[in-house]
Design an enzyme around this catalytic site. Structure first.
Site, PDB file in Angstrom:
ATOM      1  N   TYR A 194       0.803  -1.232   0.000  1.00  0.00           N
ATOM      2  CA  TYR A 194       0.000   0.000   0.000  1.00  0.00           C
ATOM      3  C   TYR A 194       0.836   1.282   0.000  1.00  0.00           C
ATOM      4  O   TYR A 194       0.270   2.375  -0.030  1.00  0.00           O
ATOM      5  CB  TYR A 194      -0.951  -0.001   1.203  1.00  0.00           C
ATOM      6  CG  TYR A 194      -1.924  -1.153   1.180  1.00  0.00           C
ATOM      7  CD1 TYR A 194      -2.863  -1.268   0.157  1.00  0.00           C
ATOM      8  CD2 TYR A 194      -1.895  -2.139   2.161  1.00  0.00           C
ATOM      9  CE1 TYR A 194      -3.758  -2.323   0.124  1.00  0.00           C
ATOM     10  CE2 TYR A 194      -2.793  -3.206   2.139  1.00  0.00           C
ATOM     11  CZ  TYR A 194      -3.716  -3.295   1.116  1.00  0.00           C
ATOM     12  OH  TYR A 194      -4.599  -4.340   1.080  1.00  0.00           O
ATOM     13  N   HIS A 226      -8.881   1.576  -5.830  1.00  0.00           N
ATOM     14  CA  HIS A 226      -8.101   0.665  -4.994  1.00  0.00           C
ATOM     15  C   HIS A 226      -6.636   1.013  -5.170  1.00  0.00           C
ATOM     16  O   HIS A 226      -6.158   1.169  -6.300  1.00  0.00           O
ATOM     17  CB  HIS A 226      -8.339  -0.801  -5.377  1.00  0.00           C
ATOM     18  CG  HIS A 226      -9.749  -1.222  -5.120  1.00  0.00           C
ATOM     19  ND1 HIS A 226     -10.189  -1.578  -3.866  1.00  0.00           N
ATOM     20  CD2 HIS A 226     -10.818  -1.278  -5.937  1.00  0.00           C
ATOM     21  CE1 HIS A 226     -11.486  -1.854  -3.928  1.00  0.00           C
ATOM     22  NE2 HIS A 226     -11.887  -1.681  -5.185  1.00  0.00           N
ATOM     23  N   ARG A 276     -10.136 -11.017  -4.092  1.00  0.00           N
ATOM     24  CA  ARG A 276     -10.115  -9.553  -4.299  1.00  0.00           C
ATOM     25  C   ARG A 276     -10.464  -9.161  -5.732  1.00  0.00           C
ATOM     26  O   ARG A 276     -10.559  -7.984  -6.059  1.00  0.00           O
ATOM     27  CB  ARG A 276      -8.729  -8.983  -3.950  1.00  0.00           C
ATOM     28  CG  ARG A 276      -8.333  -9.154  -2.515  1.00  0.00           C
ATOM     29  CD  ARG A 276      -7.021  -8.437  -2.215  1.00  0.00           C
ATOM     30  NE  ARG A 276      -6.410  -8.983  -1.014  1.00  0.00           N
ATOM     31  CZ  ARG A 276      -6.688  -8.573   0.227  1.00  0.00           C
ATOM     32  NH1 ARG A 276      -7.563  -7.606   0.433  1.00  0.00           N
ATOM     33  NH2 ARG A 276      -6.091  -9.130   1.264  1.00  0.00           N
TER      34      ARG A 276
HETATM   35  O1  CA2 Z   1      -5.941  -1.710  -2.595  1.00  0.00           O
HETATM   36  C1  CA2 Z   1      -6.850  -1.188  -1.933  1.00  0.00           C
HETATM   37  O2  CA2 Z   1      -7.006   0.022  -1.833  1.00  0.00           O
HETATM   38  C2  CA2 Z   1      -7.787  -2.080  -1.129  1.00  0.00           C
HETATM   39  O3  CA2 Z   1      -9.092  -1.506  -1.211  1.00  0.00           O
HETATM   40  C3  CA2 Z   1      -7.298  -2.059   0.300  1.00  0.00           C
HETATM   41  C4  CA2 Z   1      -8.079  -2.992   1.213  1.00  0.00           C
HETATM   42  C5  CA2 Z   1      -8.183  -4.394   0.619  1.00  0.00           C
HETATM   43  O4  CA2 Z   1      -9.038  -5.200   1.408  1.00  0.00           O
HETATM   44  C6  CA2 Z   1      -8.705  -4.372  -0.807  1.00  0.00           C
HETATM   45  O5  CA2 Z   1      -8.703  -5.692  -1.307  1.00  0.00           O
HETATM   46  C7  CA2 Z   1      -7.855  -3.490  -1.686  1.00  0.00           C
HETATM   47  C8  CA2 Z   1      -7.392  -3.086   2.563  1.00  0.00           C
HETATM   48  C9  CA2 Z   1      -7.340  -1.784   3.284  1.00  0.00           C
HETATM   49  C10 CA2 Z   1      -6.498  -1.954   4.477  1.00  0.00           C
HETATM   50  O6  CA2 Z   1      -5.340  -1.187   4.306  1.00  0.00           O
HETATM   51  C11 CA2 Z   1      -4.252  -1.466   5.069  1.00  0.00           C
HETATM   52  C12 CA2 Z   1      -3.230  -0.569   4.970  1.00  0.00           C
HETATM   53  C13 CA2 Z   1      -2.090  -0.783   5.678  1.00  0.00           C
HETATM   54  C14 CA2 Z   1      -1.983  -1.876   6.526  1.00  0.00           C
HETATM   55  C15 CA2 Z   1      -3.016  -2.770   6.621  1.00  0.00           C
HETATM   56  C16 CA2 Z   1      -4.170  -2.569   5.897  1.00  0.00           C
END
Ligand code: CA2
Length: 159
Positions: A24, A101, A112
């Site tokens: 991320y 995303h 996903r």
């Molecule tokens: O890629 C994306 O933006 C997602 O929406 C992020 C979600 C995930 O469940 C989707 O499949 C894709 C997860 C958000 C949580 O973000 C975190 C960031 C840092 C550490 C842990 C989780």
């Protein structure tokens, strides 16, 4: 007054920049909020940027957008993959919806690859990192009629 765009973020995005930087990136959610504010100003929009870990709150904000927002940018996070209720709420919103995303969800686990939100979204951006939020706002600056500083809607090819 510039048109208002709700930028809505789903569960766990408050952890952005604090964990899993390989997936991320290193920007925090506060950095993303600042990026959205700058970009919105550049394209003649105003943003209302929010994050919640609660599905009901996210749905409530989509309902609120019906009266208060010209468009929605949404990173539904995990709820994108699970929530028909969120899809139903977005379907009752009449303006443009762009799903963002940060990661390239189609290159990740199979669960996903599908999102319910995509059934309503006018555009989907995945895999551009947090720049995806800025790209979504530039697009809304273009498609929201006669208000942004983007290209006038009637100069665009039919979509
Ligand atoms: O890629 C994306 O933006 C997602 O929406 C992020 C979600 C995930 O469940 C989707 O499949 C894709 C997860 C958000 C949580 O973000 C975190 C960031 C840092 C550490 C842990 C989780």
């Amino acid at each position: 007054m510039p048109p208002v765009v709700f930028v809505l973020n789903g569960p766990n995005l408050n952890l952005l920049g604090l964990r899993e930087p390989a997936i991320y990136g290193r920007e925090t959610l506060a950095d993303v909020a600042a990026l959205c504010a700058r970009t919105a100003q550049d394209v003649g929009l105003s943003v209302d940027f929010r994050q919640t870990n609660a599905e009901a709150e996210l749905i409530g904000w989509v309902h609120e957008a019906r009266a208060r927002a010209a468009g929605i940018v949404i990173n539904p996070a995990g709820y994108g993959h699970t929530s028909v209720a969120l899809l139903d709420a977005l379907s009752a919103f009449e303006g443009p919806v762009i799903e963002v995303h940060i990661s390239q969800i189609h290159r990740r686990e199979a669960f996903r690859h599908h999102t319910y939100v995509s059934h309503r979204a006018d555009a989907v951006i995945a895999g551009c990192g947090v720049q995806g939020y800025a790209l979504a706002l530039v697009r809304l600056g273009t498609v929201l009629p006669s208000q942004g500083r983007g290209i006038a809607a009637d100069t665009l090819p039919p979509s």
